[in-house]
Design a protein around this motif. Structure first.
Motif, PDB file in Angstrom:
ATOM      1  N   MET A   1       8.118  45.819  11.005  1.00 48.16           N
ATOM      2  CA  MET A   1       9.461  46.345  11.073  1.00 48.16           C
ATOM      3  C   MET A   1       9.501  47.666  10.305  1.00 48.16           C
ATOM      4  N   THR A   2       9.933  48.717  10.946  1.00 50.22           N
ATOM      5  CA  THR A   2      10.049  50.004  10.264  1.00 50.22           C
ATOM      6  C   THR A   2      11.526  50.306  10.038  1.00 50.22           C
ATOM      7  N   THR A   3      11.799  50.867   8.901  1.00 53.13           N
ATOM      8  CA  THR A   3      13.165  51.229   8.555  1.00 53.13           C
ATOM      9  C   THR A   3      13.465  52.592   9.166  1.00 53.13           C
ATOM     10  N   PRO A   4      14.486  52.696  10.019  1.00 55.25           N
ATOM     11  CA  PRO A   4      14.819  54.005  10.586  1.00 55.25           C
ATOM     12  C   PRO A   4      15.279  54.959   9.498  1.00 55.25           C
ATOM     13  N   GLU A   5      15.086  56.242   9.733  1.00 57.34           N
ATOM     14  CA  GLU A   5      15.491  57.232   8.739  1.00 57.34           C
ATOM     15  C   GLU A   5      17.005  57.419   8.772  1.00 57.34           C
ATOM     16  N   PRO A   6      17.664  57.138   7.661  1.00 53.13           N
ATOM     17  CA  PRO A   6      19.123  57.312   7.604  1.00 53.13           C
ATOM     18  C   PRO A   6      19.526  58.786   7.705  1.00 53.13           C
ATOM     19  N   ASP A   7      20.771  59.013   8.076  1.00 52.72           N
ATOM     20  CA  ASP A   7      21.299  60.374   8.251  1.00 52.72           C
ATOM     21  C   ASP A   7      21.239  61.204   6.971  1.00 52.72           C
ATOM     22  N   TRP A   8      21.391  60.590   5.826  1.00 48.51           N
ATOM     23  CA  TRP A   8      21.478  61.310   4.564  1.00 48.51           C
ATOM     24  C   TRP A   8      20.150  61.867   4.074  1.00 48.51           C
ATOM     25  N   VAL A   9      19.047  61.391   4.594  1.00 48.44           N
ATOM     26  CA  VAL A   9      17.730  61.750   4.052  1.00 48.44           C
ATOM     27  C   VAL A   9      17.484  63.253   4.096  1.00 48.44           C
ATOM     28  N   GLU A  10      17.731  63.859   5.210  1.00 52.52           N
ATOM     29  CA  GLU A  10      17.427  65.289   5.376  1.00 52.52           C
ATOM     30  C   GLU A  10      18.196  66.171   4.396  1.00 52.52           C
ATOM     31  N   MET A  11      19.404  65.772   4.018  1.00 62.69           N
ATOM     32  CA  MET A  11      20.249  66.579   3.141  1.00 62.69           C
ATOM     33  C   MET A  11      20.071  66.240   1.656  1.00 62.69           C
ATOM     34  N   SER A  12      19.189  65.308   1.350  1.00 67.19           N
ATOM     35  CA  SER A  12      19.018  64.843  -0.028  1.00 67.19           C
ATOM     36  C   SER A  12      18.084  65.734  -0.837  1.00 67.19           C
ATOM     37  N   HIS A  13      18.197  65.590  -2.142  1.00 70.30           N
ATOM     38  CA  HIS A  13      17.277  66.240  -3.076  1.00 70.30           C
ATOM     39  C   HIS A  13      15.855  65.767  -2.767  1.00 70.30           C
ATOM     40  N   ARG A  14      14.898  66.628  -2.932  1.00 67.07           N
ATOM     41  CA  ARG A  14      13.498  66.289  -2.588  1.00 67.07           C
ATOM     42  C   ARG A  14      12.981  65.068  -3.344  1.00 67.07           C
ATOM     43  N   ASP A  15      13.452  64.856  -4.578  1.00 64.94           N
ATOM     44  CA  ASP A  15      13.005  63.683  -5.334  1.00 64.94           C
ATOM     45  C   ASP A  15      13.621  62.395  -4.778  1.00 64.94           C
ATOM     46  N   ILE A  16      14.848  62.471  -4.304  1.00 63.37           N
ATOM     47  CA  ILE A  16      15.472  61.314  -3.643  1.00 63.37           C
ATOM     48  C   ILE A  16      14.674  60.977  -2.384  1.00 63.37           C
ATOM     49  N   ARG A  17      14.319  62.001  -1.606  1.00 62.22           N
ATOM     50  CA  ARG A  17      13.513  61.770  -0.395  1.00 62.22           C
ATOM     51  C   ARG A  17      12.163  61.172  -0.748  1.00 62.22           C
ATOM     52  N   ALA A  18      11.547  61.672  -1.816  1.00 59.34           N
ATOM     53  CA  ALA A  18      10.234  61.159  -2.232  1.00 59.34           C
ATOM     54  C   ALA A  18      10.332  59.690  -2.635  1.00 59.34           C
ATOM     55  N   MET A  19      11.366  59.325  -3.372  1.00 57.55           N
ATOM     56  CA  MET A  19      11.527  57.931  -3.785  1.00 57.55           C
ATOM     57  C   MET A  19      11.796  57.041  -2.578  1.00 57.55           C
ATOM     58  N   PHE A  20      12.629  57.515  -1.664  1.00 59.88           N
ATOM     59  CA  PHE A  20      12.904  56.753  -0.446  1.00 59.88           C
ATOM     60  C   PHE A  20      11.612  56.555   0.364  1.00 59.88           C
ATOM     61  N   ASP A  21      10.824  57.616   0.523  1.00 58.78           N
ATOM     62  CA  ASP A  21       9.561  57.509   1.263  1.00 58.78           C
ATOM     63  C   ASP A  21       8.601  56.538   0.587  1.00 58.78           C
ATOM     64  N   TYR A  22       8.564  56.568  -0.745  1.00 56.57           N
ATOM     65  CA  TYR A  22       7.708  55.637  -1.493  1.00 56.57           C
ATOM     66  C   TYR A  22       8.151  54.200  -1.214  1.00 56.57           C
ATOM     67  N   TRP A  23       9.452  53.933  -1.349  1.00 54.24           N
ATOM     68  CA  TRP A  23       9.998  52.594  -1.105  1.00 54.24           C
ATOM     69  C   TRP A  23       9.699  52.152   0.325  1.00 54.24           C
ATOM     70  N   ARG A  24       9.941  53.040   1.269  1.00 58.00           N
ATOM     71  CA  ARG A  24       9.712  52.701   2.676  1.00 58.00           C
ATOM     72  C   ARG A  24       8.243  52.387   2.932  1.00 58.00           C
ATOM     73  N   GLY A  25       7.338  53.131   2.292  1.00 60.43           N
ATOM     74  CA  GLY A  25       5.907  52.852   2.426  1.00 60.43           C
ATOM     75  C   GLY A  25       5.537  51.493   1.858  1.00 60.43           C
ATOM     76  N   LYS A  26       6.226  51.083   0.805  1.00 59.81           N
ATOM     77  CA  LYS A  26       5.958  49.782   0.181  1.00 59.81           C
ATOM     78  C   LYS A  26       6.534  48.625   0.990  1.00 59.81           C
ATOM     79  N   CYS A  27       7.413  48.907   1.940  1.00 61.59           N
ATOM     80  CA  CYS A  27       7.951  47.847   2.797  1.00 61.59           C
ATOM     81  C   CYS A  27       6.835  47.195   3.621  1.00 61.59           C
ATOM     82  N   ALA A  28       5.848  47.976   4.018  1.00 60.04           N
ATOM     83  CA  ALA A  28       4.673  47.455   4.743  1.00 60.04           C
ATOM     84  C   ALA A  28       5.074  46.509   5.877  1.00 60.04           C
ATOM     85  N   GLY A  29       6.004  46.959   6.705  1.00 57.66           N
ATOM     86  CA  GLY A  29       6.416  46.164   7.853  1.00 57.66           C
ATOM     87  C   GLY A  29       7.490  45.130   7.558  1.00 57.66           C
TER      88      GLY A  29
END
Length: 156
Positions: A1-29
């Motif tokens: 299962m992959t988490t779709p990218e929410p609308d807010w991601v593109e407009m977020s601070h780069r560190d918020i995006r980095a943390m979100f990407d880290y969390w999403r990578g740890k979801c591992a399906g």
């Protein structure tokens, strides 16, 4: 299962995006990762801005487990071990509790941006609430990552 990218991601601070990407990578399906999947060594620069909240099955509901050093400094004290109701940091206990409850109900990240004025400047704040689950179904911890930055000086 992959988490779709929410609308807010593109407009977020780069560190918020980095943390979100880290969390999403740890979801591992999975819908969300477990606390054990999050390695503090992987997010070392972000740790001062991290808050970890336990979701408990009693009247306290949400309890601060860990508060990063910058979050403690911003709050003016360390609420570790207290319930969110006792030591919330926001407009009201109800508004803060609503955010945590939304994460538990949706089992999905919650993002907010709040710009506000302090004595002599404007501050931009972004918060990212990330659900964690030991059983893959029920949220039992919420990792909050916050970015606070001066937007510009009000007084010359």
């Amino acid at each position: 299962m992959t988490t779709p990218e929410p609308d807010w991601v593109e407009m977020s601070h780069r560190d918020i995006r980095a943390m979100f990407d880290y969390w999403r990578g740890k979801c591992a399906g999975r819908l969300m990762p477990a606390r054990g999947d999050i390695d503090p060594a992987d997010i070392l620069p972000f740790l001062p801005y991290v808050t970890l909240v336990d979701v408990v099955a009693d009247e306290r509901r949400f309890v601060y487990r860990l508060i990063g050093t910058m979050e403690v400094a911003l709050r003016g004290g360390d609420p570790t071990g207290k319930s969110v109701v006792e030591a919330f940091f926001g407009r009201s206990a109800e508004s803060v509790l609503r955010k945590y409850q939304t994460v538990c109900t949706t089992r999905a990240p919650y993002h907010e941006r709040d710009d506000y004025q302090v004595v002599d400047r404007y501050v931009g704040e972004e918060n990212l609430f990330l659900p964690l689950s030991d059983d893959g179904e029920q949220v039992n911890k919420i990792l909050v990552f916050s970015i606070n930055r001066d937007l510009y000086d009000v007084v010359p």
